[in-house]
Design an enzyme around this catalytic site. Structure first.
Site, mmCIF file in Angstrom:
data_model
loop_
_atom_site.group_PDB
_atom_site.id
_atom_site.type_symbol
_atom_site.label_atom_id
_atom_site.label_comp_id
_atom_site.label_asym_id
_atom_site.label_seq_id
_atom_site.Cartn_x
_atom_site.Cartn_y
_atom_site.Cartn_z
ATOM 1 C CE LYS A 174 -1.762 3.096 2.014
ATOM 2 N NZ LYS A 174 -1.648 4.474 1.476
ATOM 3 N N GLY A 226 6.764 5.816 8.250
ATOM 4 C CA GLY A 226 5.766 7.031 8.148
ATOM 5 C C GLY A 226 5.949 7.706 9.286
ATOM 6 C CB SER A 227 3.753 10.337 10.551
ATOM 7 O OG SER A 227 2.480 9.738 10.395
ATOM 8 C CB THR A 228 5.590 9.239 15.374
ATOM 9 O OG1 THR A 228 7.061 8.930 15.162
ATOM 10 C CG2 THR A 228 5.321 8.734 16.871
ATOM 11 N N GLY A 231 1.942 5.600 13.057
ATOM 12 C CA GLY A 231 2.406 4.465 13.538
ATOM 13 C C GLY A 231 1.578 4.178 14.872
ATOM 14 C CD GLU A 249 12.739 1.188 10.228
ATOM 15 O OE1 GLU A 249 13.237 2.373 10.992
ATOM 16 O OE2 GLU A 249 12.940 0.118 10.440
ATOM 17 C CB CYS A 283 12.952 9.544 8.600
ATOM 18 S SG CYS A 283 13.908 8.191 7.671
ATOM 19 C CD GLU A 380 9.551 13.958 11.030
ATOM 20 O OE1 GLU A 380 8.364 13.334 11.235
ATOM 21 O OE2 GLU A 380 10.337 13.051 10.640
#
Ligand code: NAD
Length: 479
Positions: A174, A226-228, A231, A249, A283, A380
């Site tokens: 995806k 992707g983003s935290t 996540g 990650e 990142c 970020e």
């Protein structure tokens, strides 16, 4: 007509509508991309489940599976120019980066893991039972969902797909809705390489399609970059469904510490590369600079001079150093955080605004006079924005380490010094998955990649990715 999904070896119409993908350098729509709805995702997962045990995949000898991956690597090389141009159009990165990092890195990753296929071993273990042989087997973890971001779409997909296939798994990919095109093309090449039907499936769509995979009861492992924030959502979805294994990650806010004895010209060059590559949409990008007070003015001056000399442009034009940000939405995010930096009192030395041209371009920005409490030192930004603060040389290394560690993230860090003891103390004290001494951050297949703290769970690359995509079975044989 919208692009299709790839399920069980067939290109099929998506049933959830479509989303346009846009060229960030021109703001023009490139293509409509199909959105997979629940029925499509179920079909893709079912195809991956069925293929897992089929003789044309599970029955392949390791040398045969390796040959498929070598063939895929060769196909990527043969289509390198086309893939690089596609990545640049969809993502914005300069064509040189697309060629070397994205396409070259993807091909090398498949080749590296093709080599692993014939070298995945179990162990024989000295259990304390009489007349018993005990050994371990490495088995594929099963059906894997691979959810990828928009900053390096092809390369990050390769980081996941190569070890997944090397270990005999099946997958549902995806890609990010913002940059799906090279992933679609890679799936076509998987078919051309001869990877059997159902082994590699692709569903496109936005976060709602990703969420269907995260919540799915029949996905065994989900590898996400992707983003935290997302996540965390995925982690909750795993806990609330089948407790699927997760490799995460996530975000980063990498510090760069520049000591008084550093080679400042090398530090400036390395930090520009380590912070501005792909317009800072990395990142592991260095974004917080802690510079010894004695060298601060020189460092700020040279860094600002260096970034302001970079050539902004369409990534397809040779000679472009810096492409656009990936989307209007992301440009808005960077603009907002730069404005917060200004309001909180940081000084804009260079840049600080959207570029005066079409496309989602942002001028490379250096902030000086930044303090540890400012938002730009914590959030970020994921853009070409560098924030500089300083330390007194009377500060103990422990105090500098504490400041570098004052973040929820822990992906990467860098240290610039000629003193070995200083570099080792800092490298040991900083809580991050990777510390680079006197060099920009670069991922490499042979070295683990992943984060401490909210930067993620698990490691990609090398043998660490083999662990992520296998279960270890314990077999006891009494004789
Ligand atoms: P994102 O979290 O917005 O999206 C990433 C992917 O997740 C996309 O495919 C998206 O469609 C999907 N997604 C969104 N919502 C979802 C949900 N609820 N369930 C399942 N999937 C969902 O991230 P992004 O903006 O594409 O990428 C930027 C972020 O990625 C940054 O935070 C960056 O630091 C991080 N990143 C980390 C690494 C690393 O190696 N640690 C590498 C690259 C990027």
């Amino acid at each position: 007509m919208a692009t299709k999904l790839f399920i069980d070896g067939e290109w099929t119409e998506a049933s959830g509508g479509a989303i346009a993908t846009v060229d960030p350098a021109t703001e023009q729509v490139i293509e409509e991309v199909g959105t997979a709805a629940a029925a499509d995702v179920d079909a893709a997962v079912a195809a991956a489940r069925a293929a897992l045990g089929r003789a044309d995949w599970a029955g392949l000898l390791p040398v045969q599976r390796a040959a498929l991956l070598f063939r895929l690597a060769d196909l990527i090389d043969q289509h390198a120019d086309e893939l690089a141009a596609l990545e640049t159009r969809d993502q914005g990165q300069p064509i040189g980066i697309s060629r070397m990092v994205s396409v070259g890195g993807a091909a090398e990753h498949f080749r590296y893991y093709a080599g692993w296929v014939t070298k995945i071993q179990g162990t024989v273990n000295p259990v304390s039972f009489p007349d018993t042989l005990h050994y371990t087997r490495r088995e594929p973890v099963g059906v894997n969902a691979l959810i990828t971001p928009w900053n390096f779409p092809l390369m990050i997909l390769a980081w996941k797909l190569a070890p997944a296939l090397a270990t005999g798994n099946t997958v549902v990919i995806k890609p990010s809705e913002v940059t799906p095109l090279t992933s679609i093309r890679l799936v076509e090449l998987c078919r051309e390489a001869g990877i059997p039907d159902g082994v590699v499936n692709l569903v496109t769509g936005d976060g709602s399609t990703g969420a269907l995979l995260a919540e799915h009861m029949d996905v065994d492992h989900l590898s996400y970059t992707g983003s935290t924030a997302v996540g965390k959502i995925i982690t909750r979805a795993s806990a609330d469904s089948n407790l699927k294994r997760l490799t995460l990650e996530l975000g980063g806010k990498a510090p760069s510490i520049i000591a008084a004895d550093a080679d400042i010209d090398a530090a400036v060059a390395g930090n520009i590369q380590g912070s501005i590559l792909n317009s800072g949409q990395v990142c592991a990008a260095y974004t917080r600079f802690y510079v010894d007070k004695k060298r601060e003015a020189e460092f700020v001056d040279k860094l600002a001079g260096g970034v302001s000399g970079l050539r902004l442009g369409n990534g397809l034009e040779e000679g472009t150093d810096l492409g656009p940000l990936v989307s209007a939405k992301h440009l808005g995010h960077v603009e907002r955080l730069v404005e917060v930096g200004r309001q909180q009192g940081a000084e804009v030395v260079t840049g600080g605004a959207r570029a005066d041209r079409d496309g989602f371009f942002f001028t490379p920005t250096v902030f000086a006079g930044v303090t540890d409490e400012m938002t730009i030192m914590h959030d970020e930004i994921f853009g070409p924005v560098l924030s500089i603060t300083s330390y007194e040389d009377t500060d103990e290394l422990d105090a500098i380490i504490a400041r570098a560690n004052d973040t929820e993230y822990g992906l990467a860090a860098t240290v610039w010094t000629r003193d070995i003891a200083t570099s080792q103390r800092l490298a040991n004290g900083i809580r991050a998955g990777a510390v680079f001494v006197n060099m920009p951050s670069i991922p490499d297949m042979a070295a683990p990649w992943g984060g401490y703290k909210a930067s993620g769970w698990g490691r990609e690359m090398g043998p660490w990715a083999i662990d992520a995509y296998t279960e270890t079975k314990s077999v006891w044989l009494h004789y």
